[in-house]
Design a protein around this motif. Sequence first.
Motif, short mmCIF file in Angstrom:
data_model
loop_
_atom_site.label_atom_id
_atom_site.label_comp_id
_atom_site.label_asym_id
_atom_site.label_seq_id
_atom_site.Cartn_x
_atom_site.Cartn_y
_atom_site.Cartn_z
N PHE A 244 0.84 -1.19 0.00
CA PHE A 244 0.00 0.00 0.00
C PHE A 244 0.88 1.24 0.00
O PHE A 244 1.86 1.30 0.75
N PRO A 245 0.58 2.25 -0.81
CA PRO A 245 -0.48 2.28 -1.83
C PRO A 245 -0.14 1.48 -3.08
O PRO A 245 -1.01 1.21 -3.88
N THR A 246 1.13 1.10 -3.25
CA THR A 246 1.53 0.19 -4.31
C THR A 246 2.88 -0.39 -3.93
O THR A 246 3.45 -0.04 -2.88
N HIS A 247 3.40 -1.26 -4.77
CA HIS A 247 4.72 -1.84 -4.50
C HIS A 247 5.80 -0.93 -5.06
O HIS A 247 5.77 -0.52 -6.22
N PHE A 248 6.78 -0.60 -4.20
CA PHE A 248 7.91 0.23 -4.60
C PHE A 248 9.14 -0.66 -4.70
O PHE A 248 9.62 -1.18 -3.69
N ALA A 249 9.62 -0.86 -5.91
CA ALA A 249 10.74 -1.76 -6.14
C ALA A 249 12.05 -1.11 -5.72
O ALA A 249 12.21 0.11 -5.77
N ASP A 250 12.99 -1.94 -5.30
CA ASP A 250 14.32 -1.48 -4.96
C ASP A 250 15.07 -1.14 -6.24
O ASP A 250 15.11 -1.94 -7.18
N PRO A 251 15.67 0.05 -6.33
CA PRO A 251 16.38 0.40 -7.58
C PRO A 251 17.52 -0.55 -7.92
O PRO A 251 17.84 -0.74 -9.10
N GLU A 252 18.12 -1.18 -6.92
CA GLU A 252 19.23 -2.08 -7.17
C GLU A 252 18.77 -3.53 -7.38
O GLU A 252 19.61 -4.41 -7.57
N GLU A 253 17.48 -3.77 -7.36
CA GLU A 253 16.97 -5.14 -7.50
C GLU A 253 16.94 -5.55 -8.97
O GLU A 253 16.51 -4.77 -9.84
N ASP A 254 17.39 -6.76 -9.24
CA ASP A 254 17.35 -7.30 -10.60
C ASP A 254 16.02 -8.01 -10.81
O ASP A 254 15.80 -9.12 -10.34
N ILE A 255 15.12 -7.34 -11.52
CA ILE A 255 13.77 -7.88 -11.68
C ILE A 255 13.79 -9.14 -12.54
O ILE A 255 13.00 -10.07 -12.33
N SER A 256 14.71 -9.23 -13.51
CA SER A 256 14.75 -10.39 -14.40
C SER A 256 15.13 -11.67 -13.67
O SER A 256 14.87 -12.77 -14.17
N ALA A 257 15.73 -11.53 -12.49
CA ALA A 257 16.14 -12.72 -11.73
C ALA A 257 15.09 -13.17 -10.73
O ALA A 257 15.28 -14.18 -10.06
N LEU A 258 13.96 -12.45 -10.61
CA LEU A 258 12.94 -12.83 -9.64
C LEU A 258 12.16 -14.04 -10.14
O LEU A 258 11.81 -14.15 -11.32
N LEU A 259 11.86 -14.95 -9.23
CA LEU A 259 11.10 -16.16 -9.56
C LEU A 259 9.60 -15.90 -9.45
O LEU A 259 9.17 -15.02 -8.72
N PRO A 260 8.79 -16.65 -10.21
CA PRO A 260 7.34 -16.49 -10.11
C PRO A 260 6.84 -16.83 -8.71
O PRO A 260 7.40 -17.69 -8.01
N MET A 261 5.78 -16.14 -8.30
CA MET A 261 5.15 -16.36 -7.00
C MET A 261 3.78 -16.99 -7.21
O MET A 261 2.93 -16.42 -7.91
#
Length: 396
Positions: free
Chosen positions: A364-381
């Motif tokens: 809430f109010p939305t998801h704020f991603a970490d600038p240093e996070e590698d989104i392409s490496a995230l696994l499905p939930m």
Amino acid sequence: SLSLCVWSGGEAWNGKRMKVRGAFPATEFLELSAEMAGGLRLLHLRGCFHNLCQFFPPCSYTSDSPFLPFLARSRLYRFTCLPHYPRSFVSSADLPACASVKYYGRFPISWSRLFCSQALAVNGDECRSVGPLLEAVPGLMGKQSTRTGAIAVKCGMTAVWDKWGARIPITVLWIDDNLVTQVKVKGKDCTTALQIGAGQKKAKQLTKPELGHFQKHNVPLKRKLAEFPVTEDALLPVGTPITVRHFIPGQYVDITGTTIGKGFQGVMKRWGFAGGPASHGASLSHRSLGSTGGRQDPGKVFKGKKMPGHMGNKQRTVQNVWVYKIEPARNLIWVQGQVPGHSGNFVLVKDAFRKRPCLASTPFPTHFADPEEDISALLPMVADFGDIDPFMANEK
């Protein structure tokens, strides 16, 4: 002559409008501004170039002048003049960090307060600003809070099997580059909502009003726009991205889309009528609707009678759709069941109205991603299916 219009918000000035016309020295005007600064809401000044130079010399733009705190304490202010003041008269160092100056060539033509995450402070005193100060920071979701939704593209349908062996029909949705393009607040837009834009589009494919809308808010050109009503605690600054991690696996959502058009159809296909006899006793009326009304009484066909007509191509909402899986790397959301519309159509996804999301786990109010996070490496939930086998639940 100079015209001064004041809308007041205090108890003594509630709902009153004062208009002052005529010429008076600049010192008297500044004293008048300082005395009424606590209750003023809107200030609008207009006049010819000579009057503006007389009442507002270049020194009145500096932070030491009482005119600047007067504008800062007003709820909504805009100073507009003819383009006769050079750019050098208005320095960015003399203005608050959240104020903006628009120029016509090298002349400033307006000075207005914008939405920002910085408080407006003049001479060390924090003043009232236009609407809420919007900050892109996470918060706690309340029972009455309403988050924004997202615009998705329907990719198609497939099927998966869960760990118990049950087949689940799946519709795959793609959250294509969503971000906030406009903020609407009460008092200015008569509603509290966020406008979300999705996709990309070229400038030559937009009309001039649409192009000006994106340029005004300084956001990329978007293919689809949609407005989502939200509560005040769920407002987000312009430019905030809305990703697929705005939703969580296992929650329920409402999905709105335009159904597939079927054209002109009869009552058997459109309404599920049984039709007439297929062989004996029917003469060219096998698929007809039959009688549509009574005799002399009532002497008419009631409104809303189910008859042949156009079928489909209407906006419909599917409620309580279960979110099966989230793929942050590809920005995909997998939901259970059907979604209205063709593959490739835009649909609106938002939190379910009847089955509210979990207050503790919902971003809430939305998801704020970490600038240093590698989104392409995230696994499905994937959603949790529990520890009870549904096929063995009734056996002892």
